[in-house]
Write a protein that holds these residues in place. Structure first.
Motif, mmCIF file in Angstrom:
data_model
loop_
_atom_site.group_PDB
_atom_site.id
_atom_site.type_symbol
_atom_site.label_atom_id
_atom_site.label_comp_id
_atom_site.label_asym_id
_atom_site.label_seq_id
_atom_site.Cartn_x
_atom_site.Cartn_y
_atom_site.Cartn_z
ATOM 1 N N THR A 235 0.827 -1.213 0.000
ATOM 2 C CA THR A 235 0.000 0.000 0.000
ATOM 3 C C THR A 235 0.865 1.268 0.000
ATOM 4 O O THR A 235 0.643 2.203 -0.788
ATOM 5 N N GLN A 236 1.840 1.327 0.875
ATOM 6 C CA GLN A 236 2.688 2.522 0.977
ATOM 7 C C GLN A 236 3.490 2.742 -0.307
ATOM 8 O O GLN A 236 3.617 3.871 -0.783
ATOM 9 N N GLU A 239 1.322 4.167 -2.943
ATOM 10 C CA GLU A 239 1.108 5.608 -2.767
ATOM 11 C C GLU A 239 2.287 6.404 -3.341
ATOM 12 O O GLU A 239 2.099 7.448 -3.972
ATOM 13 N N GLU A 240 3.478 5.899 -3.095
ATOM 14 C CA GLU A 240 4.664 6.563 -3.649
ATOM 15 C C GLU A 240 4.644 6.505 -5.175
ATOM 16 O O GLU A 240 5.020 7.469 -5.854
#
Length: 253
Positions: A235-236, A239-240
């Motif tokens: 997920t992170q 986002e990036e």
């Protein structure tokens, strides 16, 4: 030695001017004054005889006789005595000494000019300018300054060309190794970016930054896919990736 080419007192700074020999000048003045005085006395004597002859106090024809057989030899003797009596040898010696000083100064000036030209040929323009300025050769100073400016501009163009070539080579290495997972090819872009910044090439800086961001986007996207295939939460990272997509104005496939 042609001192006229190397030694021009009127054009030179004071330090390169040979001062006149006062003793020599005084001796010459005394000698010339003695000659002038004797010549004037001779003319006055001749005039006196002519006046006496006109007045009838001197027999006719005595003028020539007295002049030739009396005063003429006496005047010649006096002239010889004056010539040899007023330190003729000393005058000659002093003239030779003064001439040697001027020749030595001419050689010194010529040596300095030769040194200035050698410095110029060796690229030491500042030293050449310093020497020409010391000699009072303002036209040479201007010429060397112009040549120095042209040389510096040519040097800057050459250095710039070399740096541009180096930056392009770094970009080519990046393109060759961008698919190699064992290396970090973006380091070549970083080096190229530093060169373009040094050169002040804004368009190239922007292009390299964009190229690097695209590479990082592709690399991150591939990494996320690999992690997802292993069942890892990304997920992170996603986002990036979305932020990179936005900065690149790129729609994800």
């Amino acid at each position: 030695m042609k001192t006229n080419d190397n030694y021009r007192p009127n054009r030179l700074p004071e330090k390169y001017k040979v001062p006149p020999n006062k003793k020599l000048d005084d001796l010459k003045w005394n000698r010339n004054a003695a000659f002038s005085t004797l010549f004037i006395v001779f003319l006055l004597f001749e005039l006196l005889i002519m006046v006496e002859e006109d007045a009838g106090r001197v027999e006719e024809g005595a003028f020539v006789g007295i002049t030739l057989f009396c005063f003429g030899p006496v005047f010649g003797i006096f002239m010889a005595l004056v010539w040899f009596g007023i330190s003729a040898e000393e005058i000659k010696a002093l003239e030779g000494q003064q001439r040697r000083k001027e020749e030595d100064m001419a050689r010194r000036i010529q040596d300095n000019k030769r040194t200035a030209r050698n410095c110029e040929d060796g690229g030491r323009y500042d030293k050449a300018i310093e020497i020409w300025d010391d000699l009072g050769e303002h036209s040479e100073v201007a010429r060397v300054k112009k040549k120095q400016k042209e040389w510096e501009e040519a040097k800057l163009r050459k250095e710039r060309k070399e740096k541009v070539g180096k930056a392009q080579n770094l970009e080519e290495r990046f393109q060759k190794e961008r698919k190699n997972e064992d290396v970090e090819p973006d380091k070549y872009l970083d080096l190229a970016l530093e060169i373009w910044k040094e050169l002040g090439e804004g368009s190239e800086i922007e292009r390299i930054n964009e190229l690097k961001m695209k590479y990082l986007y592709e690399k991150l996207k591939k990494k996320i896919e690999e992690l997802k295939n292993k069942g890892i939460d990304c997920t992170q990272l996603e986002e990036e990736l979305a932020m990179l997509e936005k900065s690149l104005d790129k729609t994800p496939e």
